[in-house]
Design an enzyme around this catalytic site. Sequence first.
Site, PDB file in Angstrom:
ATOM      1  N   ARG A  67      16.706  41.490  63.764  1.00 55.08           N
ATOM      2  CA  ARG A  67      17.206  40.555  64.762  1.00 55.08           C
ATOM      3  C   ARG A  67      16.858  41.016  66.181  1.00 55.08           C
ATOM      4  NH1 ARG A  67      21.225  39.016  62.523  1.00 55.08           N
ATOM      5  NH2 ARG A  67      21.917  41.166  62.471  1.00 55.08           N
ATOM      6  N   THR A  68      17.164  42.266  66.490  1.00 54.60           N
ATOM      7  CA  THR A  68      16.876  42.771  67.832  1.00 54.60           C
ATOM      8  C   THR A  68      15.373  42.825  68.065  1.00 54.60           C
ATOM      9  OG1 THR A  68      18.915  44.074  67.768  1.00 54.60           O
ATOM     10  CG2 THR A  68      17.295  44.671  69.428  1.00 54.60           C
TER      11      THR A  68
ATOM     12  N   LYS B  60       3.602  63.713  61.499  1.00 52.82           N
ATOM     13  CA  LYS B  60       2.757  64.903  61.581  1.00 52.82           C
ATOM     14  C   LYS B  60       3.448  66.018  62.354  1.00 52.82           C
ATOM     15  CE  LYS B  60      -1.538  62.188  61.485  1.00 52.82           C
ATOM     16  NZ  LYS B  60      -2.413  61.443  62.417  1.00 52.82           N
TER      17      LYS B  60
ATOM     18  N   ARG C  42      14.328  51.266  69.988  1.00 52.06           N
ATOM     19  CA  ARG C  42      15.437  51.267  69.040  1.00 52.06           C
ATOM     20  C   ARG C  42      15.384  52.577  68.296  1.00 52.06           C
ATOM     21  NH1 ARG C  42      19.658  47.694  67.415  1.00 52.06           N
ATOM     22  NH2 ARG C  42      20.288  48.244  65.304  1.00 52.06           N
TER      23      ARG C  42
ATOM     24  N   HIS D 203      23.931  49.709  73.415  1.00 57.62           N
ATOM     25  CA  HIS D 203      23.028  48.603  73.083  1.00 57.62           C
ATOM     26  C   HIS D 203      23.245  47.567  74.199  1.00 57.62           C
ATOM     27  CE1 HIS D 203      20.565  45.878  71.002  1.00 57.62           C
ATOM     28  NE2 HIS D 203      21.239  45.680  69.902  1.00 57.62           N
TER      29      HIS D 203
END
Lengths: 331, 331, 331
Positions: free
Chosen positions: C74-75, C104, C125, C154
């Site tokens: 959604r975000t 890595k 995120r 958020h």
Amino acid sequence: MSQIAVEKTYDTLAMINGDFKGKDIVSFDQFSADDVRRIFALAGHMKQLVLGKEPCQLLAGQLVSLLFFEPSSRTFGSFAAAVKRLGGQTLEIQNPETVSSVNKGETFEDTIRVFEAYSDAIVLRHPRPGAALRAAESAEFVPVLNAGDGNNEHPSQTVLDLYTLYERFGRLDNLTGVMAGDALNSRTIHSLMRGLSLFENNTVYLLSPEKLRLKREDLNMFRSRNITIHEITSERDIPRDCQYWYWTRIQKERFGSLTEYNEMVAQRFTVTPALLAEYASQEMILMDPLPRIGTIDTEVDKDHRAVYLRSQVRNGLYTRMALLALVLGRA
Amino acid sequence: MSQIAVEKTYDTLAMINGDFKGKDIVSFDQFSADDVRRIFALAGHMKQLVLGKEPCQLLAGQLVSLLFFEPSSRTFGSFAAAVKRLGGQTLEIQNPETVSSVNKGETFEDTIRVFEAYSDAIVLRHPRPGAALRAAESAEFVPVLNAGDGNNEHPSQTVLDLYTLYERFGRLDNLTGVMAGDALNSRTIHSLMRGLSLFENNTVYLLSPEKLRLKREDLNMFRSRNITIHEITSERDIPRDCQYWYWTRIQKERFGSLTEYNEMVAQRFTVTPALLAEYASQEMILMDPLPRIGTIDTEVDKDHRAVYLRSQVRNGLYTRMALLALVLGRA
Amino acid sequence: MSQIAVEKTYDTLAMINGDFKGKDIVSFDQFSADDVRRIFALAGHMKQLVLGKEPCQLLAGQLVSLLFFEPSSRTFGSFAAAVKRLGGQTLEIQNPETVSSVNKGETFEDTIRVFEAYSDAIVLRHPRPGAALRAAESAEFVPVLNAGDGNNEHPSQTVLDLYTLYERFGRLDNLTGVMAGDALNSRTIHSLMRGLSLFENNTVYLLSPEKLRLKREDLNMFRSRNITIHEITSERDIPRDCQYWYWTRIQKERFGSLTEYNEMVAQRFTVTPALLAEYASQEMILMDPLPRIGTIDTEVDKDHRAVYLRSQVRNGLYTRMALLALVLGRA
């Protein structure tokens, strides 16, 4: 009859010889010194274009497939940004699991031919050496750009490394540098030496653990190609007047056993502020193809000579923009 | 009140009847013969547009969600290219694991409603039969295009197969062809016959192992829908004057056990140069919905009649461009 | 020297104070009430722009990296749509496994610095609290927008929640509402209260199981910040004149054991038509940050007061468009 912007015009792996349009870029060996200079001239324009912050439409209406059969976020991001900064669009297959037809048993050749039907060029990343050549031979109409095929080739990496030297020193001849790491196996070191071999009078100090020295046949090959090579095994042997240090990590996947790898890692060389202070000139630059893992202390990051996370990364963007524009006939 | 480019105008699964704008495309059965001709006319324009190499802005400012709940690189690439070749943009969810809200327990309906809030249309690929209908019913404002819902429907695949026949022969009636593979279960064979049933006087030779013959009820249904069907179980029964061969793989997921699958695979038919030489006319075309796995020998690829990796794949692009433009009201 | 559209102009975590251009958005606490009003004014314009269906070129030539180290469809979709609706382009790393350099062994800081070299802004995120701040400190040139860093912040979620209230009631002061769920742990509840604390005279009824009441220190903190809080543990205590209900799920990851989680879930509150009929006014709105899992019965969806899948989701798009335009200096 094809929907593409530019049709392939030649035999795969042919020399570029000044004419990039419609050609596959599989190997750095396709370039002459003049080809490299042509890319650099255009990369300089690309840099101005990006710095100028004006939207560019050079690749408007062009669609470039990015087929990444193994993850490589930096190379992926660099090519994706290059296409988009030029106003083009991408078809992105980033994850091998989403190449579903491959999972269903489709051959690699068929996958390439499907994606060439959708797009104007294909950028391929693949873990298997030789995959780029196979893709180039499979694609009938659109050019294929090798974005790394296993331990084989990664020509745009070599171009960006050379461009970083060229931008700093205004030339690619008469340079002396250190290349440190796994001289035996490192693709980036071998490729950069091949790149430099197109130009005159270059000297390389190869710094590696004793067991990771270049193969004798490779040593002779590079010497025959115009490079003066000195093999050293201690930082104490680095001459103070090097123009560049090119540091590379020791890659686990090159070794048969973890024991062997760990033994080599224990002998690796790390750049620290102290090492720079003792052996590096103020005019040199410190390069790393990244990721840096055990190669360069973060303390060094703020040093004005540390270009790996600054111009070197950005030059990857500019040179890839140049390559794409050239191959797509929009330069 | 909605931010979308075109609002849904009708009941889901309603017939198109000449008016595509704002409609869901869930099933091929929504199309009349005239609807199919309308798509073909526009697909022809799309082909010229792509071949003409001019940037197109028909979908400028339009955002199309590509929600792929199972990987399908060919269909994904084809729809993504269709949107982008028309100057539109995509929201891409290619990997079911990244549909995180689903992992957190969100219902499918809620996910669809979230993505319809962001975009002007939704292209859905889903492993579950009926998922496209559920999505179309969930989306209040934007049209949903079915890009394959399990063994149920894949209407744009049928359109591209029909268009490939139409482009070659200038008509969709009075054609005779072979469809080979798993006649019992194959979605693509069933769908193509349904497509042809919209037109007059078509004859299909269904070539399959004895155990994979069409169900009797399906056979009767297709016969009642205007198709003349001959069931054959050996290549020797292929008539020499077929206009097309449509070859399909036998899909493992259709069988209860690996033993059963392997038994069927052992009986499958493969196109070779020898088979073509003996049974095919010079004017026919050889089609395959891909991936080809055991269906067509690569030796056949260079034959001028082999269109599966040439016009058939490209026609997927042109017809999907046409469908998107029609549904988004930009035709 | 940087290729970016707008250079970072300030210390990370500095207050915005009316000047968004080039700033990181790490925490909602960087906003004043006036900053929030500025975003709202622009979000209103963005809504008109999207509803007006005209292609927008405000971010033409701008490239925004979406680095999603954990999936959040959604975000991700909301930010990607925001960039593209404004005519910009994205660099999308959706899947942590494709951040190969991280696999890595590359540090998070290096990854951020590589992607800032390619793009004009980074939307991050990350599952780890504090990751956004680390990213903002690592990025030398381009602004970083926090799209959720674990249980920490958020900010764009808070902005969209506040905007949904503002759009409905024309103000953010003198509002009374219920916030239901895990008052102890819920990031969204805490953030919305912090948002409301910028404005006068707000009253919140916190509905939670006894064991999930706010910590006493948090309770005192919010009270000292201008919010009147009533803690309730039964729906029977919901006052009938609330302007909004803000319902949130109880998140498994907040609990040490499944037993504890299941015990709390057994005590959770679910909105049903009956509950609305008995306790809600006709003028209130029912909100949910989604995904709704056990929070709201689907029977409620058609109620005119249910905004969670309608304006609340769309407001996420409009407010993120506003934030991006402001930070990139294109408002």
